[in-house]
Write an enzyme that holds these catalytic residues in place. Structure first.
Site, short mmCIF file in Angstrom:
data_model
loop_
_atom_site.label_atom_id
_atom_site.label_comp_id
_atom_site.label_asym_id
_atom_site.label_seq_id
_atom_site.Cartn_x
_atom_site.Cartn_y
_atom_site.Cartn_z
N CYS A 69 11.29 61.76 58.23
CA CYS A 69 12.72 61.81 57.70
C CYS A 69 13.57 63.06 57.74
O CYS A 69 14.80 62.94 58.17
CB CYS A 69 12.40 61.40 56.10
SG CYS A 69 11.47 62.74 55.18
N HIS A 109 11.04 63.99 50.83
CA HIS A 109 11.92 62.94 51.72
C HIS A 109 13.31 63.90 51.81
O HIS A 109 13.77 64.48 50.99
CB HIS A 109 12.20 61.68 50.83
CG HIS A 109 13.01 60.76 51.54
ND1 HIS A 109 12.53 60.30 52.79
CD2 HIS A 109 14.04 60.38 51.25
CE1 HIS A 109 13.50 59.37 53.24
NE2 HIS A 109 14.76 59.44 52.34
N ASP A 124 20.82 56.87 55.10
CA ASP A 124 19.45 57.09 55.38
C ASP A 124 18.95 56.54 56.62
O ASP A 124 18.94 55.22 56.88
CB ASP A 124 18.71 56.78 54.10
CG ASP A 124 17.09 57.50 54.13
OD1 ASP A 124 16.72 57.75 55.34
OD2 ASP A 124 16.60 57.79 53.14
#
Length: 258
Positions: A69, A109, A124
């Protein structure tokens, strides 16, 4: 046009002369999700590098690898910046569905917050197969994409001031939490994510430092590969295959070009 802008467009299959607007961001997110896999292969091979703009460009856009991520959303953040968007990075903590609690490894994250015409949205491309594929407003409205339904709810908790909730297409019948994030502590220096990379690489509870994982969206669903299984969702139908090392290498080449 910068090298990063040019190479990002090439990686996802977007023409250099195409102007990206807020209305067409969904197309960018879909192309990105299908082209750049979520993966931990460098971490498993102990071949990680310092998180910098230059290193991310080299890994994701020159060597055409995937990432986790903090890598995927960082490179998208730089791309959006260069295309005129008002964006910042933020940290979040992932919710574990199996145990109904937040991960013990903390705020590892990374996501993107985008401001457009005075409204804030979550963007995202680094949450595995759980991607909204569209900007999700921080005001609670449900956004529907080819991957399911998504919404962001305001909360007041130790984990952050918002949570992303989802109902993945074909998979969820009820809303479930994806992660909580803090919109008050925005980040523009990606070197902060070296701390995240260290935690994910070394923490005993990290889900990404034990065995290889590669996943990406496809035109009809998604594919996920580990060193023991290959899972394919195609138009709502799931198939799962137990594999050995030879088959793992075959599938890695076939589906991820490695």
């Amino acid at each position: 046009m910068s090298e990063l802008n040019t190479l990002f467009r090439k990686r996802i299959g977007m023409p250099e002369d195409e102007t990206i607007t807020f209305a067409t961001l969904g197309n960018v997110l879909e192309k990105t999700a299908k082209a750049i896999p979520f993966e931990n292969l460098c971490m498993i091979a102990n071949e990680t590098n310092e998180i910098t703009r230059e290193n991310l460009l080299n890994k994701l856009l020159v060597k055409n690898e995937g990432g986790l991520c903090y890598e995927l959303n960082s490179i998208l953040y730089f791309f959006l910046l260069e295309n005129g968007f008002q964006v910042a990075l933020a940290r979040g903590i992932v919710y574990k569905q199996a145990t109904q609690e937040y991960q013990s490894i903390g705020r590892t994250h990374v996501t993107i917050l985008l401001t457009h015409e005075g409204r804030k949205y979550l963007v995202d491309t680094g949450f595995g197969g759980n991607l909204p594929l569209k900007p999700v407003p921080l005001t609670g409205e449900t956004v529907t994409s080819s991957n399911g339904e998504f919404r962001v709810k305001e909360v007041n908790s130790d984990h952050g001031d918002y949570v992303l909730e989802m109902k993945l297409k074909y998979k969820d019948t009820e809303w479930r939490i994806g992660y909580a994030f803090d919109s008050t502590k925005l980040i523009s220096d990606v070197t902060e994510f070296n701390e995240i990379q260290t935690v994910i690489g070394e923490h005993p509870d990290s889900p990404f430092n034990k065995s290889p994982l590669v996943t990406r969206l496809t035109e009809s669903g998604n594919v996920t590969l580990t060193n023991s299984t290959f899972t394919k969702w195609e138009n709502g139908v799931v198939t799962k295959e137990g594999i050995d090392e030879v088959r793992y290498r075959e599938l890695l080449r076939e589906w991820f070009g490695k």
